[in-house]
Every structure is written in C-alpha cells, then in structure tokens.
Design an enzyme around this catalytic site. Sequence first.
Site, short mmCIF file in Angstrom:
data_model
loop_
_atom_site.label_atom_id
_atom_site.label_comp_id
_atom_site.label_asym_id
_atom_site.label_seq_id
_atom_site.Cartn_x
_atom_site.Cartn_y
_atom_site.Cartn_z
N GLN A 89 -53.75 0.34 56.31
CA GLN A 89 -54.02 -0.91 57.02
C GLN A 89 -54.74 -0.68 58.35
O GLN A 89 -55.04 -1.64 59.06
CB GLN A 89 -52.70 -1.64 57.27
CG GLN A 89 -51.98 -2.04 55.99
CD GLN A 89 -50.55 -2.49 56.21
OE1 GLN A 89 -50.12 -2.73 57.34
NE2 GLN A 89 -49.79 -2.61 55.14
N HIS A 153 -48.60 -1.00 58.95
CA HIS A 153 -47.98 -1.78 60.03
C HIS A 153 -48.55 -1.47 61.42
O HIS A 153 -47.86 -1.04 62.32
CB HIS A 153 -46.45 -1.59 60.02
CG HIS A 153 -45.82 -1.94 58.71
ND1 HIS A 153 -44.49 -1.73 58.44
CD2 HIS A 153 -46.35 -2.51 57.59
CE1 HIS A 153 -44.23 -2.14 57.20
NE2 HIS A 153 -45.34 -2.60 56.67
N GLU A 247 -42.08 -14.22 58.31
CA GLU A 247 -41.53 -15.11 59.32
C GLU A 247 -42.60 -15.74 60.20
O GLU A 247 -43.68 -15.18 60.40
CB GLU A 247 -40.57 -14.34 60.24
CG GLU A 247 -39.36 -13.76 59.57
CD GLU A 247 -38.46 -13.00 60.52
OE1 GLU A 247 -37.38 -12.56 60.07
OE2 GLU A 247 -38.82 -12.83 61.72
N TYR A 257 -35.95 -9.98 67.88
CA TYR A 257 -36.17 -10.76 66.67
C TYR A 257 -35.53 -10.12 65.43
O TYR A 257 -35.71 -10.61 64.33
CB TYR A 257 -37.66 -11.05 66.48
CG TYR A 257 -38.11 -12.05 67.52
CD1 TYR A 257 -38.08 -13.41 67.27
CD2 TYR A 257 -38.44 -11.63 68.81
CE1 TYR A 257 -38.42 -14.34 68.25
CE2 TYR A 257 -38.78 -12.54 69.80
CZ TYR A 257 -38.76 -13.90 69.51
OH TYR A 257 -39.08 -14.81 70.49
N TYR A 268 -38.64 -3.32 48.70
CA TYR A 268 -39.58 -3.52 47.61
C TYR A 268 -38.97 -3.11 46.27
O TYR A 268 -39.34 -3.62 45.21
CB TYR A 268 -40.87 -2.74 47.86
CG TYR A 268 -41.66 -3.30 49.03
CD1 TYR A 268 -42.26 -4.55 48.96
CD2 TYR A 268 -41.80 -2.57 50.21
CE1 TYR A 268 -42.97 -5.08 50.04
CE2 TYR A 268 -42.51 -3.08 51.28
CZ TYR A 268 -43.09 -4.32 51.19
OH TYR A 268 -43.79 -4.83 52.25
#
Length: 373
Positions: A89, A153, A247, A257, A268
């Site tokens: 990513q 991430h 979220e 959070y 997963y």
Amino acid sequence: MKKSVLFFCFFVVLLNSSCAQNPENKVSTPEQVPFDAELFVDDLQIPWGFTFLPDGSMLITEKNGDLIRFFNGKKTKIDNAPKIYQRGQGGLLDIELHPDYEKNGWIYISYASPEGDNKGGNTAIMRAKLDGTKLVQNEVLYKAVPNTTKGQHFGSRIVFDKNGYLFFSIGERGERDINPQDITKDGGKIYRLNDDGSVPKDNPFVGKNGAKTAIYSYGHRNPQGLAVNPNTGEIWDNEHGPRGGDEINIIKKGTNYGWPVVTYGINYSGTPITDKTKMDGMEQPIHYWVPSIAPSGMVFITTDKYNGWKGSVLVGSLAFQYLERLELDGSKVTKREKLMDGIGRVRSIEEGPDGLIYVGVEGKGIYRLNSKK
C-alpha cells in the site's frame, strides 16, 4: 465443545447483535441520481490523491511515484517529487494545498519514505512549492519511525482544519499489538502539526515522558479518509477495520479509539480479535460497516449542485468498487446509498472549486460528476 469454539460462537452472536443495532448498515441503490459521470482525466493507475490549483489545473499523485499536473486536457509530469518506498500500500500518497496557498505557495504531500535507519519505509509528510514543472524548496516535516518492510497500513490522508492546523494519518503498519495503543511509538495515530512542521504547544501529549508530541489521537488502524465537517469544524476520519469493523470517527484531542482492544471486526481468518466492542476510556465510532467496504477518500458535500445532497458525506469503497453517500442527522448516519456501482476501486474524492464532485478510480482515472440540475 472446545473453549475456543465457544468463544468464537459468542463473538459472532455479539457482533451480529451489534449489527442489528446499527440499521444504517443496509445500503440502498437510488432509482435516480443527480449526475452523469464523465471520465475527466483518463489513463491513471492509482490516483491516490488530487487537489486543485487556483488556475483550475489539478495536481494528482500516482501511487507509483508520479506527480502529475493536469491542465486543459494535458498531463505533465512534475519533477523532483519525493523518493518513495513502493511496496504493498506504500508509495506516493495524498496531496493538499495550504489554506493560504495563493499567498505562500505551499503544497503538502504524504508518501512512504525509505529515508532513515532500517530497511523498508514509513510514512512521511513534506511540503514544497511548484516552480513550472518542478517541485522546489522540498522540506520534510515529519517522518515516522522505524522503517519496516511491511507493505500495509500507511494511512496518509492530509487535511487542514479551520484554524490552519495540519492533520495527517499514519496507519499502524501491520503492528497492531505494538503501535496503536503506545503514544511513544508512531503508527495507528492521527497527528497535528503547525503548517511549518512544528508541534503545537497545546497538543495533548506535549510534556508526556517519551511521547510522540505530534500525536493528536491514537488507537487507530488505518485511516484513509480525513475531512473537515463544514458545520462544526470537526475532523472526521474513515478507517479500515479488519474483516468487518470499518469505522467513521470524529477525531477528538487526546482520545483513544480502541484498536485493537475493541473492534467490530474479526481476523481475516474468521477468528476473533477480542470479545469487546466497547470499553470505558475508548471512543465509539459514529458509524461502522459490517461487512467491510474498505473505505478510502472522504468528503463533505457543501455544494447545492446535487439535489438534496448538501450536508451528506461521500466515501469511496475499494472492496466493493462503488461510491457511497451517507446522509446525516448531526453525527448520526441515517441513510446509505450506493452510487457508480462496479465503477472500480474508488480511491480519492474531492469537491472541486466549480462545485462539482470528482472521483478517482483505480485503473481508470478521475471522473467528474456533472450535475443534472
């Protein structure tokens, strides 16, 4: 029955009962939409972010490292873009103009950077100015550590609030049990800086022993959407959960959070992460998705060009390849709509200076949603 199986069954029941109390998880397809989608910028692979310059041109980041200026139907590659670490990513990510760009010319970019110790890379924030077809005065404002060869991430959305503070996200880099709950470590956080990269004196962890003082909130997984609520001035984020549990959060100073101590998602593999969806001292999302849509890009609609849409939120879905519109009553999601179904992985969304919505889709380009009004 084995304890592990009993625990898993308990968690599935808990998750399903939680979902039953979240009726907005049902998404509908409208019979009519107030726009026609036009492919405005074609032949882009992963348009991770884009922004509009005062002359009407666009600056577009391609994840592969290309920074592109699009003007009058022509794409021009901008030189001296930051060197990137491209894996998974990671790559060249978001881009945003300074709120006072016309006076100071600063452009802000997030990217996966290989600079520093250890192999791999981590998220960095830089600013620069545009001189013709080249970036100049490149200045790194923040670089997360340590580098890692993991490819997941990076987070990386950028937004300025109404007071001129720079907010950006960094995902937990695949280290869920190490980074998000530890304020002495980067990753799994929303950060706040002054526009020059200095740390605001009233940041919540200034003066805390060993803390990363740029941190504004923590306990996040992988926030890929940041937007300013035009009515309240609050920063909202969307973030990827694991399997379930994506979220939307309202970002509050110094708040936890919860990831991975509480979550509405599971691994997963189908096994539970935790049996807790709530805990004292940890903020609840205002909305969560089960199943996960893999949200990326986020914008509040302020324009009147789309009948009845003003005040709602648009979020892109990477997993299900559509654009989602969420109607709001204050901070409560009251309705979900699926738009542009099957268009492709929706990566980035912006409201242009012309009041039209622009949507970046992987493997295609940037669509302009022309109003039918």
